[in-house]
Design a protein around this motif. Structure first.
Motif, mmCIF file in Angstrom:
data_model
loop_
_atom_site.group_PDB
_atom_site.id
_atom_site.type_symbol
_atom_site.label_atom_id
_atom_site.label_comp_id
_atom_site.label_asym_id
_atom_site.label_seq_id
_atom_site.Cartn_x
_atom_site.Cartn_y
_atom_site.Cartn_z
ATOM 1 N N TRP A 1 0.985 -1.184 0.107
ATOM 2 C CA TRP A 1 0.075 0.039 0.014
ATOM 3 C C TRP A 1 0.981 1.235 -0.035
ATOM 4 O O TRP A 1 0.331 2.077 -0.830
ATOM 5 C CB TRP A 1 -0.984 -0.194 1.372
ATOM 6 N N ASP A 2 1.844 1.255 0.788
ATOM 7 C CA ASP A 2 2.876 2.449 0.668
ATOM 8 C C ASP A 2 3.636 2.508 -0.325
ATOM 9 O O ASP A 2 3.600 3.778 -0.933
ATOM 10 C CB ASP A 2 4.100 2.309 2.093
ATOM 11 N N ARG A 3 3.859 1.384 -1.150
ATOM 12 C CA ARG A 3 4.483 1.648 -2.331
ATOM 13 C C ARG A 3 3.541 2.323 -3.442
ATOM 14 O O ARG A 3 4.045 3.257 -4.209
ATOM 15 C CB ARG A 3 4.889 0.200 -2.817
ATOM 16 N N ARG A 4 2.517 1.732 -3.377
ATOM 17 C CA ARG A 4 1.540 2.266 -4.482
ATOM 18 C C ARG A 4 0.915 3.781 -4.211
ATOM 19 O O ARG A 4 1.001 4.438 -5.069
ATOM 20 C CB ARG A 4 0.135 1.380 -4.345
ATOM 21 N N ARG A 5 0.946 3.905 -2.984
ATOM 22 C CA ARG A 5 0.865 5.440 -2.623
ATOM 23 C C ARG A 5 1.774 6.411 -3.110
ATOM 24 O O ARG A 5 1.585 7.499 -3.537
ATOM 25 C CB ARG A 5 0.622 5.688 -0.832
ATOM 26 N N GLU A 6 3.087 5.941 -2.768
ATOM 27 C CA GLU A 6 4.386 6.809 -3.292
ATOM 28 C C GLU A 6 4.339 7.099 -4.734
ATOM 29 O O GLU A 6 4.551 7.985 -5.389
ATOM 30 C CB GLU A 6 5.595 5.970 -2.787
ATOM 31 N N GLN A 7 3.937 5.739 -5.277
ATOM 32 C CA GLN A 7 3.875 5.676 -7.057
ATOM 33 C C GLN A 7 2.735 6.846 -7.362
ATOM 34 O O GLN A 7 2.886 7.713 -8.326
ATOM 35 C CB GLN A 7 3.480 4.498 -7.482
ATOM 36 N N GLN B 1 1.605 9.413 -5.858
ATOM 37 C CA GLN B 1 2.155 10.730 -5.452
ATOM 38 C C GLN B 1 3.040 11.115 -6.456
ATOM 39 O O GLN B 1 3.138 12.465 -6.814
ATOM 40 C CB GLN B 1 2.866 10.979 -4.029
ATOM 41 N N ARG B 2 4.078 10.378 -7.025
ATOM 42 C CA ARG B 2 5.189 10.823 -8.032
ATOM 43 C C ARG B 2 4.377 10.935 -9.222
ATOM 44 O O ARG B 2 4.520 11.872 -9.975
ATOM 45 C CB ARG B 2 5.910 9.609 -8.055
ATOM 46 N N ALA B 3 3.318 10.035 -9.583
ATOM 47 C CA ALA B 3 2.638 10.489 -10.822
ATOM 48 C C ALA B 3 2.022 11.964 -10.765
ATOM 49 O O ALA B 3 1.698 12.441 -11.725
ATOM 50 C CB ALA B 3 1.644 9.245 -11.071
ATOM 51 N N GLU B 4 1.417 12.177 -9.781
ATOM 52 C CA GLU B 4 0.667 13.527 -9.593
ATOM 53 C C GLU B 4 1.406 14.557 -9.497
ATOM 54 O O GLU B 4 1.204 15.581 -10.338
ATOM 55 C CB GLU B 4 -0.020 13.457 -8.260
ATOM 56 N N PRO C 1 -1.649 20.637 -3.363
ATOM 57 C CA PRO C 1 -2.712 21.550 -3.176
ATOM 58 C C PRO C 1 -3.834 20.662 -3.187
ATOM 59 O O PRO C 1 -4.070 19.731 -4.104
ATOM 60 C CB PRO C 1 -2.753 22.502 -4.275
ATOM 61 N N GLY C 2 -4.742 21.148 -2.084
ATOM 62 C CA GLY C 2 -6.086 20.699 -2.152
ATOM 63 C C GLY C 2 -6.318 19.289 -1.127
ATOM 64 O O GLY C 2 -7.341 19.039 -0.698
ATOM 65 N N ARG C 3 -5.005 18.860 -0.587
ATOM 66 C CA ARG C 3 -5.198 17.943 0.337
ATOM 67 C C ARG C 3 -4.659 18.608 1.675
ATOM 68 O O ARG C 3 -4.080 19.457 1.894
ATOM 69 C CB ARG C 3 -3.789 16.825 0.004
ATOM 70 N N ARG C 4 -5.311 17.867 2.638
ATOM 71 C CA ARG C 4 -5.028 18.498 4.014
ATOM 72 C C ARG C 4 -3.713 17.762 4.848
ATOM 73 O O ARG C 4 -3.464 18.155 5.930
ATOM 74 C CB ARG C 4 -6.274 17.997 5.078
ATOM 75 N N TYR C 5 -3.048 17.019 4.364
ATOM 76 C CA TYR C 5 -1.749 16.453 4.894
ATOM 77 C C TYR C 5 -0.661 16.651 3.862
ATOM 78 O O TYR C 5 -0.694 16.654 2.632
ATOM 79 C CB TYR C 5 -1.867 15.051 5.159
ATOM 80 N N ALA C 6 0.606 16.682 4.402
ATOM 81 C CA ALA C 6 1.822 16.827 3.562
ATOM 82 C C ALA C 6 2.341 15.156 3.714
ATOM 83 O O ALA C 6 2.294 14.618 4.654
ATOM 84 C CB ALA C 6 2.812 17.594 4.265
ATOM 85 N N PRO C 7 2.679 14.714 2.658
ATOM 86 C CA PRO C 7 3.273 13.347 2.650
ATOM 87 C C PRO C 7 4.728 13.519 3.556
ATOM 88 O O PRO C 7 5.310 14.365 3.594
ATOM 89 C CB PRO C 7 3.833 13.144 1.227
ATOM 90 N N THR C 8 4.721 12.207 4.177
ATOM 91 C CA THR C 8 6.076 12.264 4.894
ATOM 92 C C THR C 8 7.134 11.242 4.343
ATOM 93 O O THR C 8 6.549 10.291 3.575
ATOM 94 C CB THR C 8 5.660 11.564 6.278
ATOM 95 N N PRO C 9 8.271 11.602 4.615
ATOM 96 C CA PRO C 9 9.300 10.685 3.860
ATOM 97 C C PRO C 9 9.331 9.242 4.322
ATOM 98 O O PRO C 9 8.818 9.119 5.671
ATOM 99 C CB PRO C 9 10.895 11.274 3.905
ATOM 100 N N ASP C 10 9.484 8.163 3.594
ATOM 101 C CA ASP C 10 9.629 6.801 4.058
ATOM 102 C C ASP C 10 10.880 6.434 4.593
ATOM 103 O O ASP C 10 11.906 6.699 3.858
ATOM 104 C CB ASP C 10 9.214 6.026 3.009
ATOM 105 N N TRP C 11 11.140 6.373 5.722
ATOM 106 C CA TRP C 11 12.448 6.266 6.464
ATOM 107 C C TRP C 11 12.803 4.737 6.466
ATOM 108 O O TRP C 11 13.920 4.393 7.129
ATOM 109 C CB TRP C 11 12.584 6.756 7.879
ATOM 110 N N ARG C 12 12.211 3.857 5.981
ATOM 111 C CA ARG C 12 12.244 2.355 6.122
ATOM 112 C C ARG C 12 13.599 2.132 5.196
ATOM 113 O O ARG C 12 13.894 2.548 4.187
ATOM 114 C CB ARG C 12 11.240 1.604 5.905
#
Length: 154
Positions: free
Chosen positions: A122-128, A130-133, A143-154
């Motif tokens: 799920w995290d991998r797809r969400r990151e893909q 976000q990169r596509a957007e 813009p238009g989202r209420r949260y800022a994406p956090t970097p994946d530290w894993r």
């Protein structure tokens, strides 16, 4: 001459002794005739100890019959066999309980592993997504989202 104080004490003591019956007045028929009921036997000395009439009998139990020993042996064998069966059944129950715990722990670990794998997917797809957007924005909020994406530290 004695003082009146001692005379008075002596008189009171004599009267008290007479009233208590400790002193017999001479000529009293109760004490002279041996009491109101004459005794047919001579007087018994109070301080004489009675002789030993008989001793306490010693109890000797009868011997046990021989057949009782064999029954005791059979009962002991029966009890030992029942105890062995009980211990064996308890050992089997404990082994079954440990096996069930082992299976339950393995299933829980497998479920946790599958959940972690789904989360990574799920995290991998969400990151893909976000990169596509936002292909060139880097780590900027969308813009238009209420949260800022956090970097994946894993």
């Amino acid at each position: 001459m004695p003082s009146p104080r001692f005379l008075r004490l002596g008189a009171i003591g004599t009267l008290a002794a007479l009233a208590a019956g400790c002193v017999a007045v001479p000529g009293d028929p109760y004490y002279d005739a041996g009491g109101y009921y004459p005794s047919p036997a001579p007087a018994v000395t109070v301080y004489e100890r009675p002789g030993v009439i008989y001793s306490q009998p010693v109890y000797v139990p009868p011997p046990r019959p021989v057949w009782r020993d064999r029954d005791d042996w059979r009962e002991r064998q029966w009890r030992d066999a029942r105890e062995r069966e009980r211990r064996e059944a308890e050992r089997h129950r404990e082994a079954d309980r440990r096996e069930a715990d082992r299976r339950r722990d393995a299933e829980r670990r497998e479920a946790d592993r599958r959940q972690a794998e789904r989360q990574r997917e799920w995290d991998r797809r969400r990151e893909q997504d976000q990169r596509a957007e936002r292909p060139n924005r880097g780590n900027q909020p969308v813009p238009g989202r209420r949260y800022a994406p956090t970097p994946d530290w894993r």
